[in-house]
Design a protein around this motif. Structure first.
Motif, PDB file in Angstrom:
ATOM      1  N   LYS A 196       6.330   8.576   9.630  1.00 25.92           N
ATOM      2  CA  LYS A 196       5.522   9.692  10.121  1.00 25.92           C
ATOM      3  C   LYS A 196       4.053   9.510   9.736  1.00 25.92           C
ATOM      4  O   LYS A 196       3.158  10.013  10.417  1.00 25.92           O
ATOM      5  CB  LYS A 196       6.042  11.017   9.548  1.00 25.92           C
ATOM      6  N   GLU A 197       3.796   8.810   8.616  1.00 22.24           N
ATOM      7  CA  GLU A 197       2.429   8.639   8.122  1.00 22.24           C
ATOM      8  C   GLU A 197       1.828   7.299   8.530  1.00 22.24           C
ATOM      9  O   GLU A 197       0.755   6.937   8.052  1.00 22.24           O
ATOM     10  CB  GLU A 197       2.406   8.808   6.609  1.00 22.24           C
TER      11      GLU A 197
ATOM     12  N   PRO B  25       0.800  -1.226   0.000  1.00 21.90           N
ATOM     13  CA  PRO B  25       0.000   0.000   0.000  1.00 21.90           C
ATOM     14  C   PRO B  25       0.836   1.282   0.000  1.00 21.90           C
ATOM     15  O   PRO B  25       0.297   2.367  -0.280  1.00 21.90           O
ATOM     16  CB  PRO B  25      -0.814  -0.120   1.300  1.00 21.90           C
ATOM     17  N   TRP B  26       2.141   1.162   0.321  1.00 24.07           N
ATOM     18  CA  TRP B  26       2.994   2.352   0.425  1.00 24.07           C
ATOM     19  C   TRP B  26       3.861   2.573  -0.814  1.00 24.07           C
ATOM     20  O   TRP B  26       4.588   3.576  -0.889  1.00 24.07           O
ATOM     21  CB  TRP B  26       3.900   2.244   1.653  1.00 24.07           C
ATOM     22  N   LYS B  27       3.795   1.687  -1.783  1.00 21.93           N
ATOM     23  CA  LYS B  27       4.667   1.826  -2.952  1.00 21.93           C
ATOM     24  C   LYS B  27       4.370   3.095  -3.744  1.00 21.93           C
ATOM     25  O   LYS B  27       5.270   3.749  -4.267  1.00 21.93           O
ATOM     26  CB  LYS B  27       4.526   0.602  -3.852  1.00 21.93           C
ATOM     27  N   ALA B  28       3.089   3.454  -3.827  1.00 22.57           N
ATOM     28  CA  ALA B  28       2.738   4.683  -4.553  1.00 22.57           C
ATOM     29  C   ALA B  28       3.348   5.903  -3.877  1.00 22.57           C
ATOM     30  O   ALA B  28       3.841   6.835  -4.550  1.00 22.57           O
ATOM     31  CB  ALA B  28       1.217   4.814  -4.643  1.00 22.57           C
ATOM     32  N   LYS B  29       3.358   5.909  -2.538  1.00 20.13           N
ATOM     33  CA  LYS B  29       3.955   7.020  -1.802  1.00 20.13           C
ATOM     34  C   LYS B  29       5.471   7.069  -2.023  1.00 20.13           C
ATOM     35  O   LYS B  29       6.045   8.141  -2.223  1.00 20.13           O
ATOM     36  CB  LYS B  29       3.630   6.862  -0.309  1.00 20.13           C
ATOM     37  N   ILE B  30       6.097   5.880  -2.025  1.00 17.80           N
ATOM     38  CA  ILE B  30       7.544   5.829  -2.263  1.00 17.80           C
ATOM     39  C   ILE B  30       7.862   6.314  -3.668  1.00 17.80           C
ATOM     40  O   ILE B  30       8.820   7.078  -3.878  1.00 17.80           O
ATOM     41  CB  ILE B  30       8.073   4.391  -2.045  1.00 17.80           C
ATOM     42  N   ASP B  31       7.045   5.898  -4.644  1.00 19.51           N
ATOM     43  CA  ASP B  31       7.270   6.339  -6.028  1.00 19.51           C
ATOM     44  C   ASP B  31       7.168   7.857  -6.136  1.00 19.51           C
ATOM     45  O   ASP B  31       7.957   8.503  -6.847  1.00 19.51           O
ATOM     46  CB  ASP B  31       6.265   5.678  -6.964  1.00 19.51           C
ATOM     47  N   ALA B  32       6.213   8.443  -5.431  1.00 19.53           N
ATOM     48  CA  ALA B  32       6.035   9.897  -5.477  1.00 19.53           C
ATOM     49  C   ALA B  32       7.245  10.614  -4.859  1.00 19.53           C
ATOM     50  O   ALA B  32       7.728  11.619  -5.399  1.00 19.53           O
ATOM     51  CB  ALA B  32       4.747  10.294  -4.754  1.00 19.53           C
ATOM     52  N   LEU B  33       7.713  10.100  -3.718  1.00 20.13           N
ATOM     53  CA  LEU B  33       8.896  10.705  -3.085  1.00 20.13           C
ATOM     54  C   LEU B  33      10.126  10.546  -3.979  1.00 20.13           C
ATOM     55  O   LEU B  33      10.971  11.448  -4.062  1.00 20.13           O
ATOM     56  CB  LEU B  33       9.143  10.048  -1.724  1.00 20.13           C
ATOM     57  N   TRP B  34      10.228   9.403  -4.639  1.00 19.75           N
ATOM     58  CA  TRP B  34      11.363   9.184  -5.532  1.00 19.75           C
ATOM     59  C   TRP B  34      11.346  10.165  -6.699  1.00 19.75           C
ATOM     60  O   TRP B  34      12.373  10.769  -7.041  1.00 19.75           O
ATOM     61  CB  TRP B  34      11.330   7.740  -6.045  1.00 19.75           C
TER      62      TRP B  34
ATOM     63  N   LYS C 100      15.840   8.289   4.598  1.00 14.91           N
ATOM     64  CA  LYS C 100      14.964   9.462   4.708  1.00 14.91           C
ATOM     65  C   LYS C 100      13.548   9.124   4.250  1.00 14.91           C
ATOM     66  O   LYS C 100      12.553   9.548   4.869  1.00 14.91           O
ATOM     67  CB  LYS C 100      15.532  10.613   3.880  1.00 14.91           C
ATOM     68  N   ILE C 101      13.444   8.341   3.174  1.00 16.93           N
ATOM     69  CA  ILE C 101      12.113   7.921   2.709  1.00 16.93           C
ATOM     70  C   ILE C 101      11.434   7.074   3.773  1.00 16.93           C
ATOM     71  O   ILE C 101      10.234   7.217   4.041  1.00 16.93           O
ATOM     72  CB  ILE C 101      12.242   7.162   1.376  1.00 16.93           C
ATOM     73  N   TYR C 102      12.187   6.171   4.386  1.00 16.35           N
ATOM     74  CA  TYR C 102      11.638   5.330   5.448  1.00 16.35           C
ATOM     75  C   TYR C 102      11.115   6.181   6.607  1.00 16.35           C
ATOM     76  O   TYR C 102      10.024   5.937   7.144  1.00 16.35           O
ATOM     77  CB  TYR C 102      12.708   4.363   5.937  1.00 16.35           C
ATOM     78  N   GLN C 103      11.879   7.221   6.974  1.00 16.13           N
ATOM     79  CA  GLN C 103      11.449   8.096   8.065  1.00 16.13           C
ATOM     80  C   GLN C 103      10.186   8.859   7.701  1.00 16.13           C
ATOM     81  O   GLN C 103       9.290   9.066   8.558  1.00 16.13           O
ATOM     82  CB  GLN C 103      12.580   9.066   8.422  1.00 16.13           C
ATOM     83  N   GLU C 104      10.065   9.277   6.432  1.00 15.71           N
ATOM     84  CA  GLU C 104       8.857   9.969   5.991  1.00 15.71           C
ATOM     85  C   GLU C 104       7.639   9.029   6.051  1.00 15.71           C
ATOM     86  O   GLU C 104       6.539   9.446   6.429  1.00 15.71           O
ATOM     87  CB  GLU C 104       9.052  10.503   4.561  1.00 15.71           C
ATOM     88  N   LEU C 105       7.825   7.779   5.682  1.00 13.13           N
ATOM     89  CA  LEU C 105       6.725   6.812   5.738  1.00 13.13           C
ATOM     90  C   LEU C 105       6.306   6.533   7.180  1.00 13.13           C
ATOM     91  O   LEU C 105       5.118   6.367   7.478  1.00 13.13           O
ATOM     92  CB  LEU C 105       7.134   5.506   5.059  1.00 13.13           C
TER      93      LEU C 105
END
Length: 503
Positions: A92-93, A60-69, A85-90
């Protein structure tokens, strides 16, 4: 995935034993689809993932990772998101999975985004281009294992290469490396390609434009070659010299060279470069030496004099007669509290008062060392003989001077117990200013044998040594009556009578 041994068993059972697919499936526990594929081909094939593995936590988080990338790719390179850093952003959510899972997915995206580089074979005209770079090698120097920088220059047409070891990568070493390379090749290439070395480039501008160091511009102007610079981070633009760095390292490390000075190490590397001229480059019928002979006439001629490869600054002599350079200090003769010019070459130091060179020293590569020439302090010791026993220059000198000097000093003190004997000894040591040490030692030994133990006696023996042979014997004129009177005119006493008659 089925193994090649399993394929072999299936094919033997089907073709040699005559078993049916159904029977093989029952006895060997493979699906009929796998058995049919083995019957069609003996190649087991490669494993291919038919469908993506389920990722119940990350999915469910791949779309969020793709957007951050995608957002990260638009940022400056040093400010892009890392996997952490991406892991830390995830987190938080509300993401509850592991960091390793996120890092693996980000790594897959990074690998997929990298375009595969394609390189082109290059060909160069004779005498036109060369490449320069720095490398490193581990050596044993004066009993200590150290890493030394290697200056490497390569001619692109002939593939001739030159390497030289230095204690540092400062500008004076950079220039000296060029000078020795030009001597080795016998000419100067018309254009040289560099990384964006600080010794050559002051500021990187847009594209291939560079604001070069003033000293490098003067150096380049002396030899009249052009300079070219690689795109930052694109070392493959001078890949030839990059591989030559490895060549020099191998010749240093196999076996590891041992020496007492850089001169020995550079003789070793120069010999390796000369031997390398005999090799033949793949695809060429000529040796490197033959190709170098072809391109040398097409290169630029070396100037009649080499560039003075030194770094100069003004300095003041301190009360101890020492001049600073980097963290070390070098002695000068009797110029206390005067401003001097210090010229720092790669391996030596010159100190000038006006245009006169007043001192020269081998360059010290240690830290906070005093490089002292004892002769520089003899004048001060004549004025203060009481400091002789404890003066640092004398203590260092006495630790290594020949035993005959101690014999001379003891004899002079025996003859003149007061300070006259010591002063006489210091005056004899002052002869080192104008004569080589080996000659003075011989003169002192001769004076001691003759009993002429004083300054005049040593000077006389020194003059006889410098004159070379003994005085030739008088010319024998016997049998030459016409020449017998030459040089020995008879005395005419009548001239005195004439003088007296006039008075």
């Amino acid at each position: 995935m089925i193994e090649v041994e399993d394929v072999e068993k299936i094919r033997i059972a089907y073709f040699r034993d005559g078993l049916s697919i159904r029977e093989i499936s029952r006895t060997q526990h493979h699906s009929r689809r796998v058995i049919r594929r083995a019957i069609e081909s003996a190649d087991p094939g490669e494993y291919r993932m038919v469908q993506e593995r389920p990722a119940p936590v990350l999915g469910p988080w791949k779309a969020k990772i793709d957007a951050l990338w995608d957002e990260s790719q638009q940022m400056p390179r040093k400010q892009r998101y890392t996997a952490r850093k991406i892991y830390q952003e995830l987190q938080k959510e509300g993401y509850t999975g592991s960091e390793v899972t996120v890092s693996r997915y980000v790594g897959q995206k990074r690998q997929a985004s990298r375009a595969k580089q394609v390189f082109l074979p290059l060909e160069f005209d004779p005498g036109a281009d060369a490449q320069v770079d720095w490398g490193e090698a581990v050596v044993e120097l004066a009993g200590e294992r150290v890493t030394v920088p290697l200056f490497i220059m390569r001619l692109n047409y002939s593939h001739a290469r030159f390497g030289m070891a230095f204690p540092f990568q400062k500008q004076e070493a950079f220039f000296e490396g060029h000078i020795q390379a030009f001597r080795f090749f016998g000419a100067v290439p018309k254009r040289i390609t560099y990384d964006n070395l600080k010794t050559a480039v002051y500021r990187i501008l847009s594209g291939r434009n560079r604001q070069e160091q003033v000293a490098f511009v003067a150096f380049r102007s002396h030899y009249l070659f052009e300079s070219r610079y690689c795109t930052p981070g694109q070392g493959h633009e001078k890949g030839g010299v990059e591989s030559d760095v490895g060549f020099s390292q191998r010749h240093f490390r196999a076996p590891m060279p041992r020496g007492g000075a850089y001169e020995e190490l550079n003789n070793l590397l120069a010999a390796a470069c000369r031997r390398d001229l005999d090799r033949r480059v793949r695809g060429s019928q000529e040796s490197v030496a033959a190709k170098l002979a072809t391109e040398r006439p097409l290169m630029l001629e070396r100037p009649p004099t080499d560039y003075k490869a030194y770094r100069e600054h003004l300095a003041t002599v301190n009360p101890y007669g020492l001049v600073p350079l980097d963290t070390n200090r070098y002695s000068v003769p009797g110029h206390v509290s005067k401003e001097v010019r210090v010229r720092a070459y790669a391996f030596r130091v010159e100190i000038l008062a006006g245009e006169e060179i007043i001192a020269q020293h081998p360059r010290c590569f240690g830290q906070e060392q005093d490089v002292i020439e004892p002769v520089h302090y003899l004048t001060a010791l004549v004025q203060r003989p009481g400091a002789f026993e404890h003066a640092v220059p004398m203590r260092r000198w006495r630790a290594e001077w020949p035993p005959v000097y101690e014999t001379l000093l003891a004899e002079l003190r025996r003859r003149w117990p007061d300070e006259r004997g010591l002063r006489e000894f210091l005056d004899i040591l002052a002869l080192h200013k104008d004569h080589p040490s080996e000659l003075i030692v011989q003169a002192v030994e001769t004076a001691l044998k003759l009993g002429a133990v004083h300054l005049d006696g040593v000077q006389l023996c020194l003059r006889q040594l410098t004159a070379g042979q003994e005085q030739p014997p008088a010319l024998d004129l016997s049998g030459h009556d016409r020449l017998a009177g030459i040089g020995q005119p008879p005395v005419n006493l009548g001239q005195y009578d004439t003088l007296l008659s006039r008075s």
